[in-house]
Motif scaffolding. Structure first.
Motif, PDB file in Angstrom:
ATOM      1  N   VAL A 154       0.838  -1.089  -0.216  1.00  0.00           N
ATOM      2  CA  VAL A 154      -0.076  -0.212  -0.002  1.00  0.00           C
ATOM      3  C   VAL A 154       0.927   1.193  -0.102  1.00  0.00           C
ATOM      4  O   VAL A 154       2.127   1.280   0.291  1.00  0.00           O
ATOM      5  N   ALA A 155       0.269   2.569  -0.666  1.00  0.00           N
ATOM      6  CA  ALA A 155       0.961   3.549  -0.685  1.00  0.00           C
ATOM      7  C   ALA A 155       1.383   4.195   0.815  1.00  0.00           C
ATOM      8  O   ALA A 155       2.300   4.937   1.056  1.00  0.00           O
ATOM      9  N   GLU A 156       0.342   4.194   1.780  1.00  0.00           N
ATOM     10  CA  GLU A 156       0.300   4.748   3.081  1.00  0.00           C
ATOM     11  C   GLU A 156       0.198   3.679   4.230  1.00  0.00           C
ATOM     12  O   GLU A 156      -0.758   3.618   4.838  1.00  0.00           O
ATOM     13  N   PRO A 157       1.471   2.718   4.429  1.00  0.00           N
ATOM     14  CA  PRO A 157       1.228   1.780   5.321  1.00  0.00           C
ATOM     15  C   PRO A 157       1.075   2.286   6.760  1.00  0.00           C
ATOM     16  O   PRO A 157       0.438   1.481   7.701  1.00  0.00           O
ATOM     17  N   GLU A 158       1.326   3.577   7.020  1.00  0.00           N
ATOM     18  CA  GLU A 158       0.981   4.074   8.331  1.00  0.00           C
ATOM     19  C   GLU A 158      -0.512   3.882   8.868  1.00  0.00           C
ATOM     20  O   GLU A 158      -0.757   4.300  10.228  1.00  0.00           O
TER      21      GLU A 158
ATOM     22  N   VAL B  12       0.672  -3.197  10.022  1.00  0.00           N
ATOM     23  CA  VAL B  12       1.872  -3.509   8.860  1.00  0.00           C
ATOM     24  C   VAL B  12       2.558  -4.764   9.385  1.00  0.00           C
ATOM     25  O   VAL B  12       2.895  -5.191  10.497  1.00  0.00           O
ATOM     26  N   ALA B  13       2.806  -5.593   8.355  1.00  0.00           N
ATOM     27  CA  ALA B  13       3.796  -6.887   8.530  1.00  0.00           C
ATOM     28  C   ALA B  13       5.044  -6.708   8.159  1.00  0.00           C
ATOM     29  O   ALA B  13       5.387  -6.256   7.279  1.00  0.00           O
ATOM     30  N   ASP B  14       5.913  -7.252   9.052  1.00  0.00           N
ATOM     31  CA  ASP B  14       7.495  -7.365   8.347  1.00  0.00           C
ATOM     32  C   ASP B  14       7.560  -8.892   8.366  1.00  0.00           C
ATOM     33  O   ASP B  14       7.274  -9.641   9.397  1.00  0.00           O
ATOM     34  N   VAL B  15       8.221  -9.301   7.028  1.00  0.00           N
ATOM     35  CA  VAL B  15       8.388 -10.483   6.670  1.00  0.00           C
ATOM     36  C   VAL B  15       9.739 -11.075   6.426  1.00  0.00           C
ATOM     37  O   VAL B  15      10.475 -10.020   6.016  1.00  0.00           O
ATOM     38  N   ASP B  16      10.175 -12.257   6.548  1.00  0.00           N
ATOM     39  CA  ASP B  16      11.581 -12.536   5.927  1.00  0.00           C
ATOM     40  C   ASP B  16      11.595 -12.983   4.603  1.00  0.00           C
ATOM     41  O   ASP B  16      10.585 -13.011   3.870  1.00  0.00           O
ATOM     42  N   ALA B  17      12.775 -13.554   4.175  1.00  0.00           N
ATOM     43  CA  ALA B  17      12.895 -13.886   2.731  1.00  0.00           C
ATOM     44  C   ALA B  17      11.894 -14.915   2.370  1.00  0.00           C
ATOM     45  O   ALA B  17      11.614 -15.207   1.076  1.00  0.00           O
ATOM     46  N   ASN B  18      11.357 -15.704   3.338  1.00  0.00           N
ATOM     47  CA  ASN B  18      10.341 -16.885   3.043  1.00  0.00           C
ATOM     48  C   ASN B  18       9.174 -16.617   3.147  1.00  0.00           C
ATOM     49  O   ASN B  18       8.081 -17.479   2.777  1.00  0.00           O
TER      50      ASN B  18
ATOM     51  N   LEU C 127       4.531  -7.709  13.876  1.00  0.00           N
ATOM     52  CA  LEU C 127       3.381  -6.889  13.259  1.00  0.00           C
ATOM     53  C   LEU C 127       3.213  -5.447  14.253  1.00  0.00           C
ATOM     54  O   LEU C 127       3.576  -5.512  15.125  1.00  0.00           O
ATOM     55  N   VAL C 128       2.889  -4.484  13.265  1.00  0.00           N
ATOM     56  CA  VAL C 128       2.962  -3.190  14.191  1.00  0.00           C
ATOM     57  C   VAL C 128       1.695  -2.422  13.529  1.00  0.00           C
ATOM     58  O   VAL C 128       1.469  -2.381  12.364  1.00  0.00           O
ATOM     59  N   GLU C 129       0.938  -2.083  14.711  1.00  0.00           N
ATOM     60  CA  GLU C 129      -0.550  -1.289  14.067  1.00  0.00           C
ATOM     61  C   GLU C 129      -0.062   0.215  13.879  1.00  0.00           C
ATOM     62  O   GLU C 129      -0.011   0.988  14.735  1.00  0.00           O
ATOM     63  N   LYS C 130      -0.620   0.768  12.774  1.00  0.00           N
ATOM     64  CA  LYS C 130      -0.424   1.861  12.349  1.00  0.00           C
ATOM     65  C   LYS C 130       0.890   2.609  12.696  1.00  0.00           C
ATOM     66  O   LYS C 130       0.655   3.656  13.699  1.00  0.00           O
ATOM     67  N   PRO C 131       1.825   2.269  12.231  1.00  0.00           N
ATOM     68  CA  PRO C 131       3.159   2.678  12.914  1.00  0.00           C
ATOM     69  C   PRO C 131       3.542   3.917  12.334  1.00  0.00           C
ATOM     70  O   PRO C 131       3.372   4.165  11.077  1.00  0.00           O
ATOM     71  N   ASP C 132       4.391   4.797  13.070  1.00  0.00           N
ATOM     72  CA  ASP C 132       4.903   6.204  12.510  1.00  0.00           C
ATOM     73  C   ASP C 132       5.787   5.739  11.554  1.00  0.00           C
ATOM     74  O   ASP C 132       6.241   6.506  10.604  1.00  0.00           O
ATOM     75  N   ASP C 133       6.751   4.692  11.933  1.00  0.00           N
ATOM     76  CA  ASP C 133       7.909   4.363  11.040  1.00  0.00           C
ATOM     77  C   ASP C 133       7.591   3.078  10.491  1.00  0.00           C
ATOM     78  O   ASP C 133       8.117   1.999  11.116  1.00  0.00           O
ATOM     79  N   PRO C 134       6.880   2.693   9.441  1.00  0.00           N
ATOM     80  CA  PRO C 134       6.703   1.379   9.113  1.00  0.00           C
ATOM     81  C   PRO C 134       7.710   0.633   8.721  1.00  0.00           C
ATOM     82  O   PRO C 134       8.478   0.922   8.067  1.00  0.00           O
ATOM     83  N   PRO C 135       7.781  -0.702   9.146  1.00  0.00           N
ATOM     84  CA  PRO C 135       8.745  -1.368   8.878  1.00  0.00           C
ATOM     85  C   PRO C 135       8.832  -2.243   7.382  1.00  0.00           C
ATOM     86  O   PRO C 135       9.862  -2.643   6.717  1.00  0.00           O
ATOM     87  N   SER C 136       7.618  -1.869   6.663  1.00  0.00           N
ATOM     88  CA  SER C 136       7.489  -2.255   5.146  1.00  0.00           C
ATOM     89  C   SER C 136       6.139  -1.609   5.079  1.00  0.00           C
ATOM     90  O   SER C 136       5.644  -1.089   5.538  1.00  0.00           O
TER      91      SER C 136
END
Length: 358
Positions: free
Chosen positions: A136-140, A144-150, A156-165
């Motif tokens: 998405v264009a505005e993940p904040e 938001v999910a942070d995922v590994d290579a697999n 998981l972060v809910e409406k983060p100011d600094d989204p990990p992805s």
């Protein structure tokens, strides 16, 4: 595997449309939003479905879905009562799930891709949960999910100011029964609700493996009027290259994809440009123009009006020389012309520094 379809909530963002009916029954291309979810579950091989109901609109949803026979599924109704969050709604399905893996699908969401790939990915691994994601264009503004290579979820972060992805949770999940124990350990969030993202976070803390799948194609949460119009446009746009459902036998001017019910009528002198969906027992009279990306519900009549990129829920009469665009019009609406109703010119006494729109 079973399905759990969430159909509670008050639909406050869709008012006044939802003053008279649940948001899950608002039509997109003349089919209620909740029906798209049921079809996605069925396409994924899931026919045993529990529908979670709130206090508002439950009778209307039950009347429409029945026992599921008309849709090729078996429906069990589960009453949540007051909406206390998604995790609370899921927890209400514990007895229905009865130890099986299950899909959770928000009843006001729509996916072009469906959910079969998400279900297959979960089943082919050793996972306790799986989540559908989309870039998405505005993940904040999202969870938001942070995922590994697999593709395994690491946090998981809910409406983060600094989204990990930029990968947002979109409202479709797969769970094993261990999620119910995680839900029981939750505390209400600052909103006073039990959050599904916190339940998934608890699974991560417990060392559970969480699968993810990035959904291709469009996804819409139909929670607001603009979202309903956009979903209607997307569904009709997907059909525009199909063979037209009708060849007009009258002198009406029709072009493009037309999904017209057998009992609907397009009279001579009308103009209809697809993609358009027209419901049962609806009449498009001479002088009316229906432009692209419009859906007109059953038992409606259009006269003279210029209408495009709009959704008419149904049971409506629109007879005006005006132009209506980008509009969501509720059931039982009557729109007429103001000709002959406007007052004659009046003498005004206007004070200093007044600002009038006449």
């Amino acid at each position: 595997m079973k399905g759990v379809l969430l159909a509670g909530g008050k639909g406050t963002r869709l008012r006044p449309i939802t003053h008279t009916g649940p948001k899950q029954l608002v039509p997109v291309a003349n089919k209620p939003v909740i029906q798209y979810a049921i079809e996605d579950l069925k396409d994924a091989g899931i026919t045993d479905i529990g529908v979670i109901l709130g206090n508002k609109g439950r009778e209307a949803i039950q009347d429409y879905l029945g026992d599921g026979t008309d849709f090729g599924v078996d429906i069990t109704y589960i009453v949540q009562g007051d909406p206390l969050g998604l995790a609370h709604a899921v927890g209400c399905a514990r007895e229905f799930v009865d130890g099986d893996d299950f899909v959770v699908y928000l009843g006001d969401n729509m996916l072009k891709q469906g959910i079969s790939a998400l279900v297959e990915s979960f089943e082919h691994g050793q996972y306790d949960a799986g989540i559908a994601l989309q870039s998405v264009a505005e993940p904040e503004q999202f969870g938001v999910a942070d995922v590994d290579a697999n593709g395994d979820v690491t946090r998981l972060v809910e409406k983060p100011d600094d989204p990990p992805s930029d990968l947002a949770l979109i409202g479709v999940y797969v769970f094993s029964p261990v999620v119910f124990d995680a839900i029981e350990r939750l505390e209400p969030s600052w909103r006073g609700e039990y959050e599904i993202t916190e339940a998934i976070g608890t699974l991560l803390d417990d060392g559970c493996a969480i699968d993810s799948l990035v959904i291709e194609g469009w996804w819409k949460d139909t929670g607001k009027p603009a979202d309903v119009l956009e979903a209607n446009r997307l569904v009709l746009d997907d059909r525009r290259d199909e063979t037209p459902a009708i060849d007009s036998e009258s002198d009406a001017e029709t072009t493009g994809y037309l999904d017209v019910h057998d009992t609907a009528t397009i009279e001579a002198g009308a103009v209809v440009r697809g993609p358009v969906s027209i419901g049962a027992d609806t009449t498009i009279e001479a002088g009316a123009y229906v432009g692209p990306y419009t859906s007109i519900g059953p038992n409606s009549t259009l006269r003279n009006v210029h209408l495009e990129n709009s959704v008419i829920v149904g049971d409506s009469s629109i007879a005006t020389d005006g132009k209506i665009v980008d509009s969501l019009i509720g059931r039982g609406t009557s729109i007429g012309s103001a000709d002959g109703l406007l007052p004659e010119g009046r003498r005004l006494v206007v004070g200093e520094n007044s600002n009038l729109d006449l």
